[in-house]
Scaffold this motif. Structure first.
Motif, PDB file in Angstrom:
ATOM      1  N   THR A 309       0.805  -1.220   0.000  1.00 47.36           N
ATOM      2  CA  THR A 309       0.000   0.000   0.000  1.00 47.36           C
ATOM      3  C   THR A 309       0.835   1.266   0.000  1.00 47.36           C
ATOM      4  O   THR A 309       0.283   2.361   0.040  1.00 47.36           O
ATOM      5  CB  THR A 309      -0.857   0.024   1.274  1.00 47.36           C
ATOM      6  OG1 THR A 309       0.043  -0.190   2.389  1.00 47.36           O
ATOM      7  CG2 THR A 309      -1.902  -1.071   1.251  1.00 47.36           C
ATOM      8  N   ASN A 368      -3.145   4.789  -1.906  1.00 42.50           N
ATOM      9  CA  ASN A 368      -3.433   3.659  -1.028  1.00 42.50           C
ATOM     10  C   ASN A 368      -3.198   4.050   0.435  1.00 42.50           C
ATOM     11  O   ASN A 368      -4.131   4.484   1.106  1.00 42.50           O
ATOM     12  CB  ASN A 368      -2.604   2.451  -1.471  1.00 42.50           C
ATOM     13  CG  ASN A 368      -3.001   1.997  -2.881  1.00 42.50           C
ATOM     14  OD1 ASN A 368      -4.081   1.469  -3.074  1.00 42.50           O
ATOM     15  ND2 ASN A 368      -2.151   2.243  -3.879  1.00 42.50           N
ATOM     16  N   LEU A 387      -2.665  -3.477   7.087  1.00 44.88           N
ATOM     17  CA  LEU A 387      -3.257  -4.116   5.897  1.00 44.88           C
ATOM     18  C   LEU A 387      -4.184  -5.263   6.288  1.00 44.88           C
ATOM     19  O   LEU A 387      -4.671  -5.998   5.427  1.00 44.88           O
ATOM     20  CB  LEU A 387      -2.155  -4.637   4.959  1.00 44.88           C
ATOM     21  CG  LEU A 387      -1.432  -3.578   4.125  1.00 44.88           C
ATOM     22  CD1 LEU A 387      -0.478  -2.750   4.968  1.00 44.88           C
ATOM     23  CD2 LEU A 387      -0.690  -4.205   2.969  1.00 44.88           C
ATOM     24  N   GLU A 542      -5.121  -5.998  -7.143  1.00 46.41           N
ATOM     25  CA  GLU A 542      -4.956  -4.606  -7.545  1.00 46.41           C
ATOM     26  C   GLU A 542      -5.764  -4.364  -8.812  1.00 46.41           C
ATOM     27  O   GLU A 542      -5.945  -5.265  -9.641  1.00 46.41           O
ATOM     28  CB  GLU A 542      -3.486  -4.282  -7.814  1.00 46.41           C
ATOM     29  CG  GLU A 542      -2.633  -4.268  -6.558  1.00 46.41           C
ATOM     30  CD  GLU A 542      -1.187  -3.855  -6.828  1.00 46.41           C
ATOM     31  OE1 GLU A 542      -0.594  -3.216  -5.961  1.00 46.41           O
ATOM     32  OE2 GLU A 542      -0.672  -4.192  -7.914  1.00 46.41           O
ATOM     33  N   VAL A 547      -4.857  -0.734  -4.589  1.00 46.10           N
ATOM     34  CA  VAL A 547      -4.908  -2.003  -3.866  1.00 46.10           C
ATOM     35  C   VAL A 547      -6.329  -2.176  -3.335  1.00 46.10           C
ATOM     36  O   VAL A 547      -6.920  -1.227  -2.822  1.00 46.10           O
ATOM     37  CB  VAL A 547      -3.903  -1.986  -2.693  1.00 46.10           C
ATOM     38  CG1 VAL A 547      -4.015  -3.257  -1.861  1.00 46.10           C
ATOM     39  CG2 VAL A 547      -2.481  -1.792  -3.210  1.00 46.10           C
ATOM     40  N   TYR A 620      -8.683  -0.438  -0.890  1.00 47.37           N
ATOM     41  CA  TYR A 620      -8.134  -0.351   0.461  1.00 47.37           C
ATOM     42  C   TYR A 620      -8.350   1.033   1.065  1.00 47.37           C
ATOM     43  O   TYR A 620      -8.674   1.160   2.241  1.00 47.37           O
ATOM     44  CB  TYR A 620      -6.639  -0.678   0.413  1.00 47.37           C
ATOM     45  CG  TYR A 620      -5.908  -0.380   1.701  1.00 47.37           C
ATOM     46  CD1 TYR A 620      -6.080  -1.175   2.835  1.00 47.37           C
ATOM     47  CD2 TYR A 620      -5.038   0.713   1.800  1.00 47.37           C
ATOM     48  CE1 TYR A 620      -5.418  -0.899   4.008  1.00 47.37           C
ATOM     49  CE2 TYR A 620      -4.363   0.990   2.971  1.00 47.37           C
ATOM     50  CZ  TYR A 620      -4.558   0.188   4.073  1.00 47.37           C
ATOM     51  OH  TYR A 620      -3.900   0.471   5.251  1.00 47.37           O
ATOM     52  N   HIS A 621      -8.219   2.052   0.251  1.00 49.40           N
ATOM     53  CA  HIS A 621      -8.307   3.402   0.821  1.00 49.40           C
ATOM     54  C   HIS A 621      -9.701   3.731   1.333  1.00 49.40           C
ATOM     55  O   HIS A 621      -9.871   4.715   2.054  1.00 49.40           O
ATOM     56  CB  HIS A 621      -7.804   4.468  -0.170  1.00 49.40           C
ATOM     57  CG  HIS A 621      -8.706   4.758  -1.332  1.00 49.40           C
ATOM     58  ND1 HIS A 621      -8.263   4.732  -2.622  1.00 49.40           N
ATOM     59  CD2 HIS A 621     -10.009   5.105  -1.420  1.00 49.40           C
ATOM     60  CE1 HIS A 621      -9.259   5.050  -3.440  1.00 49.40           C
ATOM     61  NE2 HIS A 621     -10.325   5.267  -2.720  1.00 49.40           N
ATOM     62  N   VAL A 633      -6.154  -7.247   3.153  1.00 57.18           N
ATOM     63  CA  VAL A 633      -5.638  -6.985   1.813  1.00 57.18           C
ATOM     64  C   VAL A 633      -5.139  -8.289   1.197  1.00 57.18           C
ATOM     65  O   VAL A 633      -5.433  -8.600   0.054  1.00 57.18           O
ATOM     66  CB  VAL A 633      -4.498  -5.936   1.855  1.00 57.18           C
ATOM     67  CG1 VAL A 633      -3.697  -5.928   0.552  1.00 57.18           C
ATOM     68  CG2 VAL A 633      -5.065  -4.550   2.144  1.00 57.18           C
TER      69      VAL A 633
END
Lengths: 638, 638
Positions: A309, A368, A387, A542, A547, A620-621, A633
């Motif tokens: 990330t 990320n 993560l 991804e 991510v 992820y963000h 993740v």
């Protein structure tokens, strides 16, 4: 072309404009406008509307400004004793104010807002009242009975705070033409020059930061002694002059001189700020041995100690880098400030070398780890960016909360985000003798000396990047390293370098040309080096530069995240997001295996069986915007 | 049978002899002699010959005794100011002395050595000089200007140190008939009773320890008020009365009352000492709600947070338990003291319930994590006991050194090992109305009320356990949970319960009977619960009760530990050890895969290929006796 700026006391906003040895030059901040509807442009608007006011409120609420007022009032009454004690916050709380001021400075330059004018005037007056006759300014030390300035540089953060004051002054000067903060900062810098020059005390600060700040102040004012003071800071580090605390000299990167200390080690924010400072010094003095050391250090940090990330630092204990390949997702420290510092360092390496890999890592961090650290409201933040969050996680401490918090006792990260976002457009593009380089593929308008580029794109959600050029010259667009199969179509001009992953597409553009870069956006499965034990047998997903992760909130009732095993043979399906979390979600095929009941058991080569489930992954963000819950993740393979 | 001791002021050595509610009773220490040629007996001899003298040297060298002398001299001169300041070591340094004294006490009882008589006499005099008229004794607080005793129980460790003094006094009294330390300790305990009784200040200590100590002192003296004081300590914990520091109330287990706090959490040594104290309280007051809470807590600690080696605590930051299944081998904290505390708790649970699982976990800790913490010389120690050391590990700090160190700034572990080993024979066996129970399968002689058992075995190196009985009664021998296929042969007596893994073989023995238990010692591959992400795709190798590991020192030139992939289909071959590291080594077939060059890359379902290599594994407890180098317990599968 846009020449490297050589201004003195002019108001040309822009981050880190080196004078002598760059390959690429920053654009003035006024030469870039990001599209507010884009991801990055939207973050800038959110920062202006929510995060900066939130920081202003919190430096008042937590007593940061009160620390200055108390000393100012004591001075007015000539009763210094009243000023003693009662300091609020950690030693380095002054820096919360300075970083907020820096954010305001860039924001004034970006949007022209006048909403902070009265606050700025009041704060300038306050700082003028507190600053000592010799230029010294630090409310923690000034409020301590019998404490001599710079007595304990290993922990007091005096030069660190001074550096943030200088950077604030540079931003306010470039952004809004302020002269008062600049004068205050120069008095501090002059004190540093007088006290710690060639014949002065050879001290360095436990927390690097003043190095970049002195060089930026040199760039802003032309005062050569600031550059030399920064050089002394860099050259004096690594000789074990700081009292080693329980974390050892490497915690401060004081264990080896910068040309020898080529493994990323110790407190990650300190390591990365130091590296940014060393690179800034190279950009000004052209000492190749510094650049070579930074390239080796970069390989260590980004080649063996980087989270997928863009997070840095795997140890909570000392907020530090771990050994190579020690990258646990659950206990990732990945401090927000470390990713910001990494971005600042990569930016300087990009200016120094023109190499795409540095911009690639800026983008990884920005979209990320850094993007994840702020809520969609702009008013709550992660300090640490793991993560993975386990089912049953104890999120009761600030150290590893399950959700973003409005503020922290050690509040370094929120105002650091504010100053980054307010200046973010300055990191998107550069110029050189040939023309304009677009590094971050952001929608917006970019003005260089001989050409203007208008970028239209839904990136990072889609891979279509359309650039319309006015004027003429070479347009370079970074092609991400993952973008195998990228194509280009040009209406009027000459392709000099075809789109190659990890390099720059280069087009010699005629006036009115359009350049359409198309990037393949199919979701990808990614794995880590075999030595990253913590994610063995797992893949991450991804899509473009983003991510993705799986959150408990998207799982069927009765299934926990830990039960999922991804089937890599089944394609991942894109679906639109509809709830404000993310425009593009991914649908995965997985097995949900039964939970086991024995911690250790005989090895049995038969693989586990499970129930097929369909799972939705989100960027992820965007995690932790729907209440606390487990997240991963890295997903184990079926 | 051996009745539960009901002595007062008699010299009956033995750890933790509860009066009222045990299922099993400890044997007096004098009733057990371990064979010095056996692994456990040899460790006792090494402790006596090397570790105890090393501890004595180091408490002198590091100023622990000087802290007492300084105060004693100041008292003699009636110049208290001279006593102030200049304290050496951490706040709780007194406990280093007390734990060393406890070790000497047990050792005097075990071997009858007179070598410490003069030291003991001098130290008793010193403590008598420093102890205040009201019984208070703590050289850190007594040396601080204006510090009131027990003002900061969250960190000063005053009751913790007092507890270790009490336990030392109990050991010296049981072991050698000492009365002077007992009198000193009683004055301290009486002060605790007066100050913190039902109507006194309701304080608890940030570090549990005084609970077991007060109960042991009660057992030794019959003084009921000590038991009640311990009860108050237990009942007062969990109400958030301690000032919460940066690690929160759970760091001290002060977040929930003991009957509700059923997840192992916070500082692992504190958690485990507290649990031992609560279990001791149950053993005396029979409160079933305490036992039930301890059983739930035990399931949390040993069912979701235990390292394969018997280590506890996965976080360096606060020396704490992590979330369930958060068990990284590289950053295992696994403090030596935590495994010792776990053993002490399991012993008490064993006495309370008679269940084999508690003895099983004592053995796991003793033969793996605890055994690994001392060098073969007996004079260097691990504080933290990781299950993996990476190639390129930075071992420069005390926190995670690559080799055992002679001493630590926070030196809790070495004297804790000394006191454990000196009393170790007391943990091997118990008695009840039916007869004798052998829990640790140690070679030696065990004397119960109606029978004497002489155990001959090379265990844990071989699985043949021959017991010759004099007298008659029921002999119980624990059959380890891994020992599927164990068999028994009895010459004269009746098998009541056949050997079943995880239970007790029970034989009603006639005089002169021999009982031969044969355990299968083939090496075994073990895996962890799927939720232990950190060792996914890996197996560990166990043989008997011993965990094995692979060290760099045993690898072919040019291959690093990280390259190994175990082939589980090829049998593991035993070979004799010849270099003093371990009598039994294991030869493994593995592949050495090439090292990769990219931290992250596209997932490719094709598996890696490598070069076949033969690798030797050694017992985990023997690692790091041949210089620094990488090590792994968990090996990835090919």
């Amino acid at each position: 072309m846009q020449a490297a700026p050589t201004r003195t006391h002019t108001h040309t906003p822009g981050p880190a404009a080196p004078r002598k040895h760059p390959q690429l030059a920053p654009l003035p901040l006024s030469a870039v406008q990001l599209d507010p509807a884009s991801l990055l442009g939207g973050r800038q608007e959110l920062n202006a509307a929510a995060t900066i006011p939130h920081c202003v409120d919190n430096i008042e609420r937590t007593g940061v400004i009160a620390n200055f007022r108390r000393l100012a009032e004591a001075g007015a009454k000539a009763d210094a004793d009243q000023a003693k004690g009662a300091f609020q916050g950690p030693w380095f709380a002054d820096s919360d104010l300075y970083k907020t001021l820096e954010a305001i400075g860039w924001e004034v330059g970006r949007s022209g807002t006048g909403q902070w004018a009265e606050l700025l005037s009041d704060l300038a007056t306050l700082l003028e009242q507190v600053q000592a006759a010799d230029g010294y300014l630090n409310t923690y030390v000034q409020g301590l009975p019998d404490e001599e300035p710079f007595s304990h540089p290993e922990y007091t953060h005096e030069l660190y705070c001074a550096g943030h004051l200088m950077q604030a002054a540079v931003a306010l000067h470039r952004g809004g033409g302020d002269e008062r903060f600049l004068a205050i900062a120069r008095r501090v810098a002059d004190l540093v020059v007088r006290s710690f020059g060639d014949d002065g005390r050879p001290i360095i600060d436990g927390h690097p930061e003043v190095e970049t700040a002195l060089i930026e102040l040199y760039r802003e004012t032309g005062e050569e002694s600031y550059l030399h003071a920064a050089e002394l800071q860099v050259e004096r580090r690594g000789h074990r002059t700081l009292a080693a605390g329980r974390f050892g000299s490497q915690y401060y990167q004081d264990h080896e001189p910068v040309r020898e200390a080529t493994e990323a080690i110790g407190h990650s924010v300190r390591q990365l700020y130091l590296a940014a400072g060393v690179t800034d010094l190279y950009l000004e003095n052209g000492d190749q041995t510094l650049l070579e050391a930074m390239e080796q250090l970069w390989d260590s940090a980004f080649g063996t100690k980087l989270y997928l990330t863009g997070g840095h630092g795997s140890r909570h204990r000392d907020e530090a880098y771990g050994d190579p390949y020690e990258l646990p997702p659950d206990r990732a420290y990945a401090e927000t400030c470390a990713s910001i510092a990494a971005l600042q360092w990569c930016w300087r390496m990009l200016l120094a070398t023109g190499q795409a890999r540095y911009a690639e890592e800026m983008e990884r961090a920005l979209l990320n780890a850094i993007a994840a650290s702020t809520t969609h409201t702009g008013t709550a933040f992660f300090y640490s960016n793991p993560l993975q969050l386990r089912t049953g996680h104890d999120g009761s401490g600030e150290d590893a909360p399950s959700e973003r918090l409005p503020w922290y006792d050690c509040a370094c990260c929120p105002p650091n985000l504010a100053r980054l976002y307010a200046s973010l457009h300055g990191y998107t593009a550069t110029s050189d003798a040939a023309g304009l380089q677009l590094h971050l593929l952001a929608a917006g308008k970019f003005t260089a000396a001989t050409l203007i580029a208008v970028v239209e794109t839904g990136y990072p959600w889609d891979g279509d990047v359309l650039v319309t050029v006015s004027g003429q010259g070479e347009l370079a667009i970074r092609v991400p390293a993952w973008a195998a199969g990228a194509t280009v179509a040009v209406t009027s001009g000459q392709v000099i370098a075809e789109p190659t992953p990890g390099e720059y597409l280069r087009v010699s553009c005629d006036d009115g040309a359009t350049v359409r870069l198309t990037l393949p956006m199919a979701p990808r499965l990614v794995r880590a080096d075999d030595r990253v034990d913590a994610v063995r047998g797992c893949v991450a997903i991804e899509r473009g530069p983003l991510v993705y992760c799986v959150e408990q909130a998207d799982l069927p009732e009765g299934i926990v995240v830990e039960q999922l095993r991804l089937d890599p043979s089944v394609g991942i399906v894109e679906e639109p997001g509809e709830d404000g979390i993310a425009p593009v979600r991914l649908r995965l095929s997985a097995l949900a295996i039964p939970l086991e009941t024995s911690l250790y058991q005989p090895y049995d080569p038969a693989s586990a069986t499970g129930t097929p489930v369909t799972v939705t992954a989100i960027p992820y963000h965007a995690w932790a915007n729907r209440g606390p819950g487990a997240m991963r993740v890295w997903l184990p393979l079926a």
